[in-house]
Design a protein around this motif. Sequence first.
Motif, PDB file in Angstrom:
ATOM      1  N   VAL A   1     -16.923  10.739  33.111  1.00 33.76           N
ATOM      2  CA  VAL A   1     -16.869  10.571  31.656  1.00 33.76           C
ATOM      3  C   VAL A   1     -15.508  10.031  31.222  1.00 33.76           C
ATOM      4  O   VAL A   1     -15.418   9.070  30.449  1.00 33.76           O
ATOM      5  N   VAL A   2     -14.438  10.624  31.718  1.00 37.48           N
ATOM      6  CA  VAL A   2     -13.091  10.206  31.327  1.00 37.48           C
ATOM      7  C   VAL A   2     -12.786   8.798  31.836  1.00 37.48           C
ATOM      8  O   VAL A   2     -12.253   7.959  31.106  1.00 37.48           O
ATOM      9  N   GLU A   3     -13.153   8.524  33.086  1.00 34.23           N
ATOM     10  CA  GLU A   3     -12.849   7.211  33.663  1.00 34.23           C
ATOM     11  C   GLU A   3     -13.631   6.095  32.984  1.00 34.23           C
ATOM     12  O   GLU A   3     -13.177   4.945  32.967  1.00 34.23           O
ATOM     13  N   SER A   4     -14.795   6.411  32.405  1.00 31.11           N
ATOM     14  CA  SER A   4     -15.551   5.386  31.685  1.00 31.11           C
ATOM     15  C   SER A   4     -14.831   4.931  30.422  1.00 31.11           C
ATOM     16  O   SER A   4     -15.157   3.870  29.866  1.00 31.11           O
ATOM     17  N   ARG A   5     -13.858   5.708  29.962  1.00 26.56           N
ATOM     18  CA  ARG A   5     -13.109   5.352  28.760  1.00 26.56           C
ATOM     19  C   ARG A   5     -11.920   4.443  29.051  1.00 26.56           C
ATOM     20  O   ARG A   5     -11.323   3.895  28.124  1.00 26.56           O
ATOM     21  N   TYR A   6     -11.558   4.273  30.313  1.00 25.10           N
ATOM     22  CA  TYR A   6     -10.409   3.435  30.642  1.00 25.10           C
ATOM     23  C   TYR A   6     -10.614   1.976  30.225  1.00 25.10           C
ATOM     24  O   TYR A   6      -9.776   1.406  29.520  1.00 25.10           O
ATOM     25  N   PRO A   7     -11.722   1.321  30.667  1.00 28.05           N
ATOM     26  CA  PRO A   7     -11.906  -0.073  30.237  1.00 28.05           C
ATOM     27  C   PRO A   7     -12.090  -0.199  28.734  1.00 28.05           C
ATOM     28  O   PRO A   7     -11.663  -1.196  28.131  1.00 28.05           O
ATOM     29  N   ARG A   8     -12.703   0.784  28.111  1.00 28.18           N
ATOM     30  CA  ARG A   8     -12.888   0.770  26.657  1.00 28.18           C
ATOM     31  C   ARG A   8     -11.536   0.770  25.944  1.00 28.18           C
ATOM     32  O   ARG A   8     -11.325   0.046  24.978  1.00 28.18           O
ATOM     33  N   THR A   9     -10.627   1.586  26.434  1.00 31.70           N
ATOM     34  CA  THR A   9      -9.295   1.654  25.841  1.00 31.70           C
ATOM     35  C   THR A   9      -8.529   0.355  26.073  1.00 31.70           C
ATOM     36  O   THR A   9      -7.870  -0.164  25.167  1.00 31.70           O
ATOM     37  N   ALA A  10      -8.621  -0.178  27.285  1.00 33.20           N
ATOM     38  CA  ALA A  10      -7.919  -1.430  27.585  1.00 33.20           C
ATOM     39  C   ALA A  10      -8.439  -2.584  26.731  1.00 33.20           C
ATOM     40  O   ALA A  10      -7.664  -3.404  26.224  1.00 33.20           O
ATOM     41  N   LEU A  11      -9.753  -2.638  26.547  1.00 31.19           N
ATOM     42  CA  LEU A  11     -10.323  -3.686  25.694  1.00 31.19           C
ATOM     43  C   LEU A  11      -9.897  -3.513  24.239  1.00 31.19           C
ATOM     44  O   LEU A  11      -9.673  -4.494  23.527  1.00 31.19           O
ATOM     45  N   GLY A  12      -9.790  -2.257  23.780  1.00 30.95           N
ATOM     46  CA  GLY A  12      -9.314  -2.021  22.428  1.00 30.95           C
ATOM     47  C   GLY A  12      -7.891  -2.505  22.234  1.00 30.95           C
ATOM     48  O   GLY A  12      -7.542  -3.088  21.198  1.00 30.95           O
ATOM     49  N   LEU A  13      -7.038  -2.272  23.242  1.00 29.02           N
ATOM     50  CA  LEU A  13      -5.662  -2.762  23.182  1.00 29.02           C
ATOM     51  C   LEU A  13      -5.629  -4.285  23.089  1.00 29.02           C
ATOM     52  O   LEU A  13      -4.926  -4.860  22.255  1.00 29.02           O
ATOM     53  N   LEU A  14      -6.390  -4.937  23.955  1.00 26.94           N
ATOM     54  CA  LEU A  14      -6.362  -6.400  23.993  1.00 26.94           C
ATOM     55  C   LEU A  14      -6.960  -7.008  22.728  1.00 26.94           C
ATOM     56  O   LEU A  14      -6.367  -7.900  22.119  1.00 26.94           O
ATOM     57  N   ALA A  15      -8.142  -6.527  22.328  1.00 29.12           N
ATOM     58  CA  ALA A  15      -8.809  -7.103  21.164  1.00 29.12           C
ATOM     59  C   ALA A  15      -8.019  -6.849  19.886  1.00 29.12           C
ATOM     60  O   ALA A  15      -7.896  -7.737  19.035  1.00 29.12           O
ATOM     61  N   GLY A  16      -7.479  -5.646  19.736  1.00 34.52           N
ATOM     62  CA  GLY A  16      -6.677  -5.357  18.546  1.00 34.52           C
ATOM     63  C   GLY A  16      -5.448  -6.232  18.452  1.00 34.52           C
ATOM     64  O   GLY A  16      -5.108  -6.758  17.384  1.00 34.52           O
TER      65      GLY A  16
ATOM     66  N   GLY B   1     -27.215  -9.522  29.605  1.00 32.13           N
ATOM     67  CA  GLY B   1     -26.167  -8.666  30.139  1.00 32.13           C
ATOM     68  C   GLY B   1     -24.799  -9.033  29.605  1.00 32.13           C
ATOM     69  O   GLY B   1     -24.608 -10.069  28.966  1.00 32.13           O
ATOM     70  N   GLN B   2     -23.806  -8.161  29.909  1.00 31.16           N
ATOM     71  CA  GLN B   2     -22.469  -8.352  29.364  1.00 31.16           C
ATOM     72  C   GLN B   2     -21.783  -9.592  29.933  1.00 31.16           C
ATOM     73  O   GLN B   2     -21.003 -10.252  29.237  1.00 31.16           O
ATOM     74  N   TRP B   3     -22.068  -9.940  31.185  1.00 28.40           N
ATOM     75  CA  TRP B   3     -21.436 -11.126  31.749  1.00 28.40           C
ATOM     76  C   TRP B   3     -21.898 -12.388  31.035  1.00 28.40           C
ATOM     77  O   TRP B   3     -21.101 -13.295  30.759  1.00 28.40           O
ATOM     78  N   ALA B   4     -23.190 -12.447  30.758  1.00 33.84           N
ATOM     79  CA  ALA B   4     -23.700 -13.607  30.028  1.00 33.84           C
ATOM     80  C   ALA B   4     -23.059 -13.702  28.652  1.00 33.84           C
ATOM     81  O   ALA B   4     -22.706 -14.788  28.173  1.00 33.84           O
ATOM     82  N   THR B   5     -22.897 -12.553  28.006  1.00 32.14           N
ATOM     83  CA  THR B   5     -22.281 -12.547  26.683  1.00 32.14           C
ATOM     84  C   THR B   5     -20.879 -13.125  26.717  1.00 32.14           C
ATOM     85  O   THR B   5     -20.518 -13.985  25.916  1.00 32.14           O
ATOM     86  N   VAL B   6     -20.077 -12.664  27.671  1.00 33.34           N
ATOM     87  CA  VAL B   6     -18.688 -13.128  27.750  1.00 33.34           C
ATOM     88  C   VAL B   6     -18.613 -14.597  28.123  1.00 33.34           C
ATOM     89  O   VAL B   6     -17.935 -15.389  27.459  1.00 33.34           O
ATOM     90  N   TRP B   7     -19.307 -14.985  29.162  1.00 38.29           N
ATOM     91  CA  TRP B   7     -19.150 -16.344  29.659  1.00 38.29           C
ATOM     92  C   TRP B   7     -19.767 -17.404  28.761  1.00 38.29           C
ATOM     93  O   TRP B   7     -19.347 -18.571  28.799  1.00 38.29           O
ATOM     94  N   TRP B   8     -20.731 -17.033  27.942  1.00 36.19           N
ATOM     95  CA  TRP B   8     -21.244 -17.985  26.961  1.00 36.19           C
ATOM     96  C   TRP B   8     -20.478 -17.919  25.651  1.00 36.19           C
ATOM     97  O   TRP B   8     -20.321 -18.931  24.970  1.00 36.19           O
TER      98      TRP B   8
ATOM     99  N   PHE C   1     -13.805  -3.531  33.250  1.00 35.04           N
ATOM    100  CA  PHE C   1     -12.548  -4.261  33.385  1.00 35.04           C
ATOM    101  C   PHE C   1     -12.756  -5.739  33.692  1.00 35.04           C
ATOM    102  O   PHE C   1     -11.880  -6.557  33.419  1.00 35.04           O
ATOM    103  N   GLU C   2     -13.914  -6.097  34.269  1.00 32.39           N
ATOM    104  CA  GLU C   2     -14.148  -7.511  34.578  1.00 32.39           C
ATOM    105  C   GLU C   2     -14.202  -8.344  33.304  1.00 32.39           C
ATOM    106  O   GLU C   2     -13.799  -9.505  33.299  1.00 32.39           O
ATOM    107  N   VAL C   3     -14.727  -7.770  32.227  1.00 33.85           N
ATOM    108  CA  VAL C   3     -14.732  -8.469  30.939  1.00 33.85           C
ATOM    109  C   VAL C   3     -13.292  -8.709  30.481  1.00 33.85           C
ATOM    110  O   VAL C   3     -12.938  -9.791  30.004  1.00 33.85           O
ATOM    111  N   LEU C   4     -12.456  -7.699  30.624  1.00 27.98           N
ATOM    112  CA  LEU C   4     -11.048  -7.830  30.243  1.00 27.98           C
ATOM    113  C   LEU C   4     -10.370  -8.937  31.039  1.00 27.98           C
ATOM    114  O   LEU C   4      -9.675  -9.794  30.475  1.00 27.98           O
TER     115      LEU C   4
END
Length: 345
Positions: free
Chosen positions: A68-83, A128-135, A204-207
């Motif tokens: 549960v905790v580790e699933s929040r790591y990429p979410r937090t990193a994406l929040g930092l980058l996007a913000g 899927g998420q990869w299609a979303t990012v790459w398109w 993290f691959e999205v990041l």
Amino acid sequence: MSTTTRPLPGGTGRSRTGAARQACLLIIGLAVLALAVVASIALGSRPTSLADVLGVLTGASDPETAAVVESRYPRTALGLLAGLCLAVAGTLMQGVTRNPLADPGLLGITSGASAAIVTATAFLGASGQWATVWWALPGALLAGLLVHVIGSTGSGAGLLRLVLAGAVVSAVLTAYVQGVALSMPRVFDGYRYWVVGALGGRDFEVLFSVLPLAAAGLLLAVLLGPALNTLALGDEAATALGANLALTRSCGLLSATLLSTAATAAVGPIAFVGLAVPHIVRALAGADFRARIAFSAITGPSLLLLADVAGRVVLRPQELMVGVVTAFIGAPALLLAVRRMRGLA
């Protein structure tokens, strides 16, 4: 070049006082950002404590809590980058256009990414998420560049033409997206999740996929700080000081395009961060764009992460997408900032 646009009595003392104030505010901003990061990792739709987080970091927790905790790591990193990307892009847009209501959406980034995602989903079977990012990446980037080309070429080139170009491109692409999405339920089901804006459900691959664009845009923004200070003096004064107005505006728009594209492709369109944060930052950092870019890079991630945390805990065990929360937080913050800025040049 001075970082102020008007002389102050007792200049040296006032400058040192202003620098000390900005340094204190910067330290406070970094502390708030650190707390936002801790809250993003420690809090969520499933209750966890700081002791649980420490247990995960030391390897003393059970596998379920660790997951549960580790699933929040990429979410937090994406929040930092996007913000960071959205806030700095908004600061650049308002500086380049000298329009306090300018935001990254002015460049057609959101509509371009949306059109690319809908096209790929409807006609190419992407999912899927990869299609979303790459398109979303090429769609957003091409739309931003198209707006820039239309708005900066021809006999009527200028800021007004840029705004009109953004409005036209966005309107055409939005109509296309609505027509395809509403006529194809399968496409609409996938598109409606992305279009609200969310940090969850990504890794993290999205990041890593959008990081090069974000890094290039941020580097260009930092280099443009002094030129934007000159541009803020007005076209005539900037020209007299030897500034290249066309080059400064073009580089500023390019930087905003790269930053906005990275954020939108990674987490979807998130409202108000790119509009509200520059107003808040100006009240803190003053007119110097070097300071405003630095404060934006701190304030934007803090706002986005805290909004995401609020969305996770307010409806436990359900979640409210961060794009919805930022609208509730950003609107009053923007109104307060505008009221405070009233009467300033």
